[in-house]
Design an enzyme around this catalytic site. Structure first.
Site, PDB file in Angstrom:
ATOM      1  N   LYS A 118       3.078   0.766   3.012  1.00  0.00           N
ATOM      2  CA  LYS A 118       2.828  -0.268   4.367  1.00  0.00           C
ATOM      3  C   LYS A 118       2.960  -1.685   3.773  1.00  0.00           C
ATOM      4  O   LYS A 118       2.545  -1.470   2.465  1.00  0.00           O
ATOM      5  CB  LYS A 118       1.079  -0.191   4.576  1.00  0.00           C
ATOM      6  N   GLU A 126      -8.231  -5.004   4.567  1.00  0.00           N
ATOM      7  CA  GLU A 126      -7.859  -4.846   3.588  1.00  0.00           C
ATOM      8  C   GLU A 126      -6.507  -6.055   2.810  1.00  0.00           C
ATOM      9  O   GLU A 126      -6.605  -5.812   2.245  1.00  0.00           O
ATOM     10  CB  GLU A 126      -7.841  -3.750   3.202  1.00  0.00           C
ATOM     11  N   ASN A 162       0.760  -1.250  -0.282  1.00  0.00           N
ATOM     12  CA  ASN A 162      -0.090  -0.328  -0.665  1.00  0.00           C
ATOM     13  C   ASN A 162       0.730   1.020  -0.078  1.00  0.00           C
ATOM     14  O   ASN A 162       1.263   1.710   1.054  1.00  0.00           O
ATOM     15  CB  ASN A 162      -0.393   0.310   1.277  1.00  0.00           C
ATOM     16  N   ARG A 211      -1.766  -1.735  -3.983  1.00  0.00           N
ATOM     17  CA  ARG A 211      -3.327  -1.267  -3.195  1.00  0.00           C
ATOM     18  C   ARG A 211      -3.814  -0.226  -4.593  1.00  0.00           C
ATOM     19  O   ARG A 211      -3.203   0.509  -4.469  1.00  0.00           O
ATOM     20  CB  ARG A 211      -3.577  -0.798  -2.020  1.00  0.00           C
ATOM     21  N   HIS A 256     -12.945   2.404  -0.489  1.00  0.00           N
ATOM     22  CA  HIS A 256     -12.887   1.260   0.593  1.00  0.00           C
ATOM     23  C   HIS A 256     -13.759   0.090   0.420  1.00  0.00           C
ATOM     24  O   HIS A 256     -13.704  -0.283   1.219  1.00  0.00           O
ATOM     25  CB  HIS A 256     -13.719   1.670   1.805  1.00  0.00           C
ATOM     26  N   ARG A 295     -11.352  14.753   6.239  1.00  0.00           N
ATOM     27  CA  ARG A 295     -12.132  15.704   5.408  1.00  0.00           C
ATOM     28  C   ARG A 295     -13.358  15.823   5.385  1.00  0.00           C
ATOM     29  O   ARG A 295     -14.694  15.538   6.653  1.00  0.00           O
ATOM     30  CB  ARG A 295     -12.205  14.461   4.981  1.00  0.00           C
ATOM     31  N   LEU A 319     -15.904   3.094   9.044  1.00  0.00           N
ATOM     32  CA  LEU A 319     -15.304   4.313  10.283  1.00  0.00           C
ATOM     33  C   LEU A 319     -13.521   4.299  11.189  1.00  0.00           C
ATOM     34  O   LEU A 319     -13.472   3.774  11.577  1.00  0.00           O
ATOM     35  CB  LEU A 319     -16.086   4.365  11.613  1.00  0.00           C
ATOM     36  N   GLY A 320     -12.914   4.798  10.176  1.00  0.00           N
ATOM     37  CA  GLY A 320     -11.320   5.222  10.702  1.00  0.00           C
ATOM     38  C   GLY A 320     -11.067   6.953  10.580  1.00  0.00           C
ATOM     39  O   GLY A 320     -11.462   7.251  10.685  1.00  0.00           O
TER      40      GLY A 320
HETATM   41  P1  ADP Z   1      -6.700   4.506   9.189  1.00  0.00           P
HETATM   42  O1  ADP Z   1      -7.817   5.484   7.667  1.00  0.00           O
HETATM   43  O2  ADP Z   1      -5.381   5.474   8.458  1.00  0.00           O
HETATM   44  O3  ADP Z   1      -6.975   2.773   7.943  1.00  0.00           O
HETATM   45  P2  ADP Z   1      -7.984   3.712  11.001  1.00  0.00           P
HETATM   46  O4  ADP Z   1      -8.597   2.383  10.549  1.00  0.00           O
HETATM   47  O5  ADP Z   1      -6.469   2.573  11.614  1.00  0.00           O
HETATM   48  O6  ADP Z   1      -7.542   4.432  10.067  1.00  0.00           O
HETATM   49  O7  ADP Z   1      -8.658   4.307  12.652  1.00  0.00           O
HETATM   50  C1  ADP Z   1      -8.285   5.524  12.925  1.00  0.00           C
HETATM   51  C2  ADP Z   1      -8.624   5.966  13.651  1.00  0.00           C
HETATM   52  O8  ADP Z   1      -9.482   4.812  14.501  1.00  0.00           O
HETATM   53  C3  ADP Z   1      -8.428   7.360  14.544  1.00  0.00           C
HETATM   54  O9  ADP Z   1      -9.167   8.427  14.765  1.00  0.00           O
HETATM   55  C4  ADP Z   1      -8.529   6.780  16.109  1.00  0.00           C
HETATM   56  O10 ADP Z   1      -7.927   7.740  16.705  1.00  0.00           O
HETATM   57  C5  ADP Z   1      -8.977   5.712  16.501  1.00  0.00           C
HETATM   58  N1  ADP Z   1      -9.025   4.763  17.443  1.00  0.00           N
HETATM   59  C6  ADP Z   1      -8.080   3.484  17.109  1.00  0.00           C
HETATM   60  N2  ADP Z   1      -8.458   2.895  18.304  1.00  0.00           N
HETATM   61  C7  ADP Z   1      -9.486   3.749  18.899  1.00  0.00           C
HETATM   62  C8  ADP Z   1      -9.716   3.237  20.235  1.00  0.00           C
HETATM   63  N3  ADP Z   1      -9.633   2.221  21.117  1.00  0.00           N
HETATM   64  N4  ADP Z   1     -11.154   3.892  20.218  1.00  0.00           N
HETATM   65  C9  ADP Z   1     -11.252   4.568  19.606  1.00  0.00           C
HETATM   66  N5  ADP Z   1     -11.283   5.141  18.677  1.00  0.00           N
HETATM   67  C10 ADP Z   1     -10.194   4.665  17.886  1.00  0.00           C
END
Ligand code: ADP
Length: 428
Positions: free
Chosen positions: A14, A411, A7, A113, A202, A263, A231-232
């Site tokens: 990554k 993924e 990625n 990716r 996604h 965003r 939701l990341g």
């Molecule tokens: P990316 O889109 O960069 O791959 P991720 O899927 O790793 O992102 O998600 C990152 C988000 O997940 C961040 O906002 C982080 O704060 C949140 N997150 C990770 N662990 C926790 C947790 N234990 N509680 C709440 N939010 C979390």
């Protein structure tokens, strides 16, 4: 055979190395717990190593690799303050490090990716010069993403010409959206000449968790109507009907839809003209503000949801408002997608926030009886997908008409599986 998944971002790569458990002399012959329900046609893929090369091109870079032994124990090895001048050096570091760990001795393919496949790509594609040209042609649609993905592909092809490279597109799962979902209400010429339509992103994650969710429900994918919430840091929702994406929240680019880490998600397009005319901003500046300075960060100054939750719990009003806007937007989409699907079997939470934040899941599902959704607080509290058996936890109440599932996305595993499928099709 082993598959390396890359990625490639603008300043990072990554990677993960998987073994398909067939052929070669790898000592890892058994499946792991996170691979429930996956089908590669050759048994579950085994994760051998994962890693990350960061701050490529800066004066000091960081690279780290974690090797996963057959018994599941993980050993991390971090190199800080090294100089990695470009992606080629980053790729060399990865291959050297894998070989130095006695891995990558049976490498057969690299899965890349690629964010935007436009209307060109709806399936994983074995890469040749013509495919590269077609990915290049998508750059105007994805100027922030595709160039880095292409750099990764070019470097891999140059340094390891013996391997088959496969492109797996974030857009592919959404390639068959109905026209009613993918068309913007703009003149057709903008679609035919400029490619202005909704594509969705996604896709590998939505596809993977939808399949895991159907397996957890004990039903065929064809029978399930799901809303998947990825939701990341980036965030999107998809309506999945019978294993097909029929609606999704990201559009021409990943900017549309839910509130994300940095965003904005949805806004009135007139905001952009207003900023261009009244604030004297350039298109690049507006793009930067909406992609990098908005979302949760714009609302409260932080984009890490853990920090925001801590601040809100301590009474910080801006942090609480950021959470409220974030949750409100997701709930709007949930209601809309229930209407699109006509029936809802499960809501699926995934990615960093969805997999880990019980409070956010509870806020999103609160008072959703109108959709048949009822969370069980005791089941939801403290649940993390990564520690749930098989990476799936059910957190709904017994009398909930709709299941609520927390599913660990993967993924890279999905990219590895699709890469193997493309390779088998090539050899068939
Ligand atoms: P990316 O889109 O960069 O791959 P991720 O899927 O790793 O992102 O998600 C990152 C988000 O997940 C961040 O906002 C982080 O704060 C949140 N997150 C990770 N662990 C926790 C947790 N234990 N509680 C709440 N939010 C979390």
């Amino acid at each position: 055979m082993q598959v390396l998944v890359l990625n490639s971002g603008s300043s990072s790569i990554k990677y993960r190395l998987f073994d398909d458990g067939r052929g070669g002399d790898s000592p890892h012959g058994v499946g792991d717990g996170a691979s429930v329900g996956t089908d590669t046609g050759g048994g579950a893929l085994v994760l051998l190593a994962r890693g990350l090369v960061e701050r490529i091109g800066e004066s000091t870079s960081t690279a780290a690799q974690t090797v996963v032994a057959a018994d599941g124990t993980a050993t991390e090895d971090v190199e800080d303050g090294i100089a990695i001048a470009d992606h080629a050096a980053g790729f060399r570091w990865i291959v050297d490090r894998l070989e130095g760990s006695g891995l990558a001795d049976d490498l057969g393919a690299i899965g890349h990716r690629v964010v935007h496949g436009g209307e060109e790509f709806s399936a994983p594609t074995v890469i040749d010069d013509a495919v590269i040209a077609r990915i290049q042609a998508q750059i105007p649609l994805a100027p922030l993403h595709n160039p880095a993905n292409l750099t990764g592909i070019e470097v891999a092809r140059e340094l390891r010409p013996d391997l088959t490279n496969v492109a797996v597109f974030d857009t592919a799962f959404h390639a068959n959206l109905p026209a009613a979902a993918y068309r913007y209400a703009v003149p057709e010429q903008l679609l035919t000449e400029q490619g202005v339509r909704r594509y969705g992103f996604h896709g590998t994650s939505h596809a993977y968790v939808a399949r895991q969710a159907a397996a957890a429900l004990g039903r065929a994918e064809e029978e399930c109507r799901l809303v998947t919430l990825h939701l990341g840091n980036g965030a999107s929702a998809a309506a999945v009907d019978g294993g097909r994406s029929v609606e999704t929240s990201m559009g021409l680019s990943p900017l549309e839809g839910l509130v994300m880490g940095t965003r904005s998600g949805d806004l009135d397009p007139a905001v952009i003209f207003h900023l261009l005319r009244e604030a004297g901003m350039t298109p690049d500046e507006v793009e930067r503000v909406l992609n990098r300075e908005s979302g949760l960060l714009g609302l409260c100054g932080d984009n890490d949801l853990r920090t925001i939750e801590d601040r809100a719990a301590a009474g910080d009003a801006a942090a609480q408002l950021a959470l409220d806007v974030y949750v409100h937007r997701i709930r709007k989409y949930l209601g809309a997608y229930a209407a699109v699907l006509g029936r809802l079997d499960a809501v699926v939470f995934t990615a960093g926030v969805g997999e880990n934040s019980d409070t956010l899941r509870a806020a999103i599902c609160a008072d959703l009886e109108v959709l048949g959704v009822r969370l069980d607080p005791a089941r939801n509290d403290g649940v993390r997908a990564s520690t749930a058996p098989g990476g799936v936890a059910a957190v709904h109440a017994d009398d909930s008409e709709v299941a609520v599932l927390v599913v660990a996305t993967d993924e890279e595993r999905e990219i590895a599986e699709q890469t193997l499928r493309a390779l088998r099709a090539l050899r068939a």
